[in-house]
Design a protein around this motif. Structure first.
Motif, short mmCIF file in Angstrom:
data_model
loop_
_atom_site.label_atom_id
_atom_site.label_comp_id
_atom_site.label_asym_id
_atom_site.label_seq_id
_atom_site.Cartn_x
_atom_site.Cartn_y
_atom_site.Cartn_z
N GLU A 173 0.85 -1.18 0.00
CA GLU A 173 0.00 0.00 0.00
C GLU A 173 0.89 1.23 0.00
OE1 GLU A 173 -3.75 0.09 1.47
OE2 GLU A 173 -3.82 -1.97 2.14
N SER A 195 -2.77 -2.94 6.03
CA SER A 195 -4.22 -2.87 6.21
C SER A 195 -4.73 -4.27 5.89
CB SER A 195 -4.84 -1.84 5.28
OG SER A 195 -5.13 -2.42 4.02
N GLN A 197 -6.52 -5.22 3.65
CA GLN A 197 -7.11 -5.08 2.32
C GLN A 197 -7.45 -6.40 1.62
OE1 GLN A 197 -8.21 -2.26 1.06
NE2 GLN A 197 -9.01 -3.39 -0.67
N LYS A 200 -10.08 -8.56 3.50
CA LYS A 200 -11.48 -8.14 3.49
C LYS A 200 -12.09 -8.39 2.12
CE LYS A 200 -10.78 -3.09 2.98
NZ LYS A 200 -11.28 -1.78 3.43
N ARG A 219 2.76 0.41 9.33
CA ARG A 219 3.48 0.90 8.15
C ARG A 219 4.84 1.44 8.60
NH1 ARG A 219 -1.73 3.48 4.77
NH2 ARG A 219 -2.92 1.57 5.04
N GLN A 233 -7.52 1.59 12.13
CA GLN A 233 -8.51 1.92 11.12
C GLN A 233 -9.88 1.37 11.50
OE1 GLN A 233 -7.21 0.42 7.31
NE2 GLN A 233 -6.09 2.28 6.83
N HIS A 445 -4.39 4.87 -5.27
CA HIS A 445 -4.98 4.37 -4.02
C HIS A 445 -4.28 3.05 -3.64
CE1 HIS A 445 -7.67 3.92 -0.73
NE2 HIS A 445 -8.33 2.91 -1.25
N HIS A 446 -4.64 1.97 -4.26
CA HIS A 446 -3.85 0.74 -4.16
C HIS A 446 -4.17 -0.13 -5.38
CE1 HIS A 446 -7.52 -0.97 -2.72
NE2 HIS A 446 -7.46 -0.40 -1.53
N GLY A 486 -10.27 6.71 3.09
CA GLY A 486 -10.51 6.56 1.67
C GLY A 486 -10.80 5.12 1.34
N GLY A 487 -11.27 4.95 0.13
CA GLY A 487 -11.57 3.59 -0.30
C GLY A 487 -11.86 3.57 -1.77
N SER A 488 -12.36 2.43 -2.23
CA SER A 488 -12.62 2.30 -3.65
C SER A 488 -13.53 1.12 -3.93
CB SER A 488 -11.30 2.12 -4.41
OG SER A 488 -10.60 0.97 -3.96
N ARG A 490 -13.56 -2.21 -5.98
CA ARG A 490 -12.40 -3.05 -6.32
C ARG A 490 -12.58 -3.76 -7.65
NH1 ARG A 490 -10.77 -0.47 -1.70
NH2 ARG A 490 -11.91 -1.24 0.10
N GLY A 531 -15.06 -0.87 -0.66
CA GLY A 531 -14.98 -0.58 0.77
C GLY A 531 -14.26 0.72 1.04
N ILE A 532 -13.93 0.86 2.28
CA ILE A 532 -13.34 2.12 2.74
C ILE A 532 -12.69 1.87 4.10
CG2 ILE A 532 -15.44 2.88 3.94
CD1 ILE A 532 -14.86 5.72 2.82
N ALA A 533 -11.75 2.72 4.47
CA ALA A 533 -11.21 2.68 5.83
C ALA A 533 -11.02 4.10 6.33
CB ALA A 533 -9.89 1.93 5.85
N1 ASP Z 1 -6.99 -0.42 2.63
C1 ASP Z 1 -7.22 0.95 2.27
C2 ASP Z 1 -6.33 1.85 3.10
O1 ASP Z 1 -5.77 1.42 4.09
C3 ASP Z 1 -8.62 1.38 2.46
C4 ASP Z 1 -9.57 0.77 1.48
O2 ASP Z 1 -9.33 0.85 0.29
O3 ASP Z 1 -10.59 0.25 1.95
O4 ASP Z 1 -6.21 3.02 2.81
#
Ligand code: ASP
Length: 589
Positions: A173, A195, A197, A200, A219, A233, A445-446, A486-488, A490, A531-533
């Motif tokens: 990330e 995370s 990620q 989930k 991190r 988170q 984002h990731h 933030g989130g997205s 997927r 999702g989002i965190a």
């Molecule tokens: N895992 C992401 C973050 O830590 C959050 C997400 O995309 O749900 O920022």
């Protein structure tokens, strides 16, 4: 029974009652005839009185008590003659009848009061004493309320809380992983999750729709101001949802937290696109508690014979209301040097003052007529008394610099009302971000973030400009200029995920070895999901208008990533190293 009441609950209505209290000695005042002790616990402070006339022995005993001794007393509640309106228990005191010292204490190394004389390092070393101080204690209690309300609200909305493992393998990330050597698997390492990620997402494939977890993330970054190597988170994932569903769900959560914990009713959150945020505020987390939006001046300033402006990508400015008379030439010079520091890196600063008397003064007055300068003032909605501050250069860098200046000026002009709360969603982020240094794309984002449906086709392009223009189905919540989370949506399809890894510079083998488990799961009926965190520590700080997240964490690390209380990290002995199949090769000290 150690106590009948706590130290924060007795009021005038209790006068005459026999009570037992226990707590710490916050202060002692010895007046010879009378001795007062302020007894403190988590709930508050209650004044104890010892009277030489009526209880000489007890009074002698009380005089010997030191700060932070732990006491238990029996006594009678009575009205105070000298009331303290600043304390909830300030109308009463306890006429003490018996006293037991439960434990003595060394003299604490700093004062345990609202404001302490202890520096950061010493406070952290004796964190248990620091947490006895009301401001720290209250922040930790506040955090607990936010966490509990989060659980309540999400449970009410049908979310289930599932724990994911802490010993995993790398999830990229953008930061470095903390790693843990495996004793049973020589030469192999776990990583602590940045995370949850991938887990989930796999839970969505597993059918555990609406997952959440209040979870530690790790991190190993260089600790810039106010970051912690481990932080918490509020992490969520949902299946069969679109961006709209997630934004609405988390807007409801945020509103619920403000309402239930602070009693504040938030209006609906505005949304702005990433592009608009960058263009108007030079930041993807704009502080909207004040305006001072950017105005781009290129069409007005270029081609008029001022080479600096003619040869740059962007000329952009802000209007600082009423500041013309506030800034002397010397002040502007100082402001320019501030902007030129390497942390900001602006080349220079152009200003235009529209003085109250109607005259116009500018650092580029030689190159432009008053008539021309007036068109700038007009474009920026200026009035007499205002001052324009203008930067020029490469687009992204200049916007960033002006964003710093905008915040600095807002601070100086006292435009930021700390009671105002300005949440917003930033949407339509780019999917990919070109990195000059490594000459490749990074995921903004990731790597699990989906492009928007509209931009799906662009994923097949090989043109860097086209790839850079792909929008992600990603979003951030920003409050008062801080990124809360933030989130997205997927990617849930192996092929598209592979393509994304490819754009990010992974070979198929690398992608497979690192994320084969996820892409494998996608082949067994992965539902569309997203999702989002939220960062819990930061959310708490922002909710209380605090700048630092430190005191929302019971045991934080310092700027070197150290826990100075337990003295970690620390070396381990030979035996342990051997067991872990590790050999150290340290540079000579
Ligand atoms: N895992 C992401 C973050 O830590 C959050 C997400 O995309 O749900 O920022």
């Amino acid at each position: 029974m150690y106590r009948t009441h706590n130290c924060g609950e007795l009021r005038l209505g209790h006068a005459g009652e026999q009570v037992t209290l226990a707590g710490w000695t916050a202060a002692k005042r010895d007046f010879g005839q009378l001795t007062f002790i302020d007894l403190r616990d988590r709930y508050g402070i209650t004044q104890l009185v010892f009277d030489m006339d009526t209880q000489p022995e007890l009074c002698e005993q009380a005089r010997k008590i030191g700060r932070e001794w732990v006491l238990q007393i029996d006594g009678v509640v009575r009205e105070r003659s000298n009331k303290n309106p600043d304390r909830p228990t300030g109308d009463i005191e306890i006429d003490v009848r018996s006293l037991r010292v439960l434990n003595a204490s060394k003299v604490p190394p700093f004062t345990i009061e609202e404001d302490t004389d202890g520096g950061d390092e010493i406070r952290m070393k004796y964190r248990y004493l620091d947490i006895r101080r009301a401001p720290v204690k209250e922040k930790i209690i506040f955090r607990s309320k936010v966490a509990i309300e989060t659980r309540k609200h999400l449970a009410d909305e049908g979310f289930i809380e599932i724990e994911t493992p802490y010993l995993i393998k790398s999830t990229p990330e953008g930061a470095r992983d903390f790693v843990v050597p495996s004793r049973m698997n020589a030469g192999e390492f776990y990583a602590l999750p940045q995370s949850p990620q991938t887990f989930k997402q796999i839970l969505m494939v597993a059918g555990m729709d609406k997952y959440f977890q209040i979870v530690k993330c790790f991190r190993d970054e260089d600790l810039r101001a106010d970051r912690q190597p481990e932080f918490t988170q509020i992490d969520c994932e949902m299946a069969f949802v679109e961006q709209e569903d997630i934004l609405n769900t988390f807007e409801r959560l945020t509103k619920h937290l403000y309402k239930s914990v602070l009693g504040i009713e938030l209006p609906d959150f505005p949304r702005i696109s990433y592009d608009e945020a960058m263009q108007k505020y030079g930041s993807d987390k704009p502080d909207l508690r004040f305006d001072m939006a950017f105005t781009e001046l290129d069409s007005l300033v270029k081609g008029k014979g001022f080479p600096v402006f003619d040869n740059v990508e962007l000329v952009v400015g802000i209007n600082t209301r009423g500041q013309a008379s506030q800034f002397s030439n010397k002040d502007i010079k100082k402001l320019t040097s501030w902007l030129q520091r390497p942390q900001i890196g602006a080349k220079g600063l152009v200003h235009v003052k529209w003085n109250e008397d109607g005259t116009i003064k500018s650092s580029v007055g030689k190159f432009y007529t008053d008539e021309q300068l007036k068109t700038w003032l007009e474009a920026m909605d200026a009035r007499p008394g205002d001052m324009l501050l203008i930067l020029a250069g490469e687009k992204d860098a200049t916007r960033k610099q002006l964003s710093e200046l905008r915040l600095e000026m807002a601070g100086r002009m006292e435009l930021i009302d700390p009671t105002v709360i300005k949440p917003l969603w930033v949407v339509d982020f780019p999917l990919l971000e070109w990195d000059e240094e490594s000459q490749r794309f990074h995921a903004m984002h990731h790597p699990f973030t989906s492009p928007t449906k509209a931009d799906m086709d662009k994923m097949n392009s090989t043109d860097r400009a086209v790839l850079s223009s792909i929008k992600a189905d990603a979003y951030d919540l920003v409050i008062n200029g801080a990124e809360i989370g933030g989130g997205s949506i997927r990617i849930h399809d192996r092929e598209l995920q592979m393509k994304n890894f490819h754009l990010l510079g992974f070979t198929p083998e690398e992608a497979e070895s690192q994320f084969g488990f996820l892409m494998g799961a996608f082949e067994y009926g992965a539902p569309p999901h997203g999702g989002i965190a939220f960062g819990l520590d930061r959310l708490c700080a922002i909710m209380q208008g605090e700048k630092s997240i430190r005191d929302y964490i019971a045991f934080p690390k310092n700027n070197q990533g150290r826990d100075v209380m337990i003295d970690a990290p620390s070396s381990i002995d030979e035996e342990q190293l051997k067991e872990l199949h590790l050999q150290l090769d340290l540079p000579e000290q």
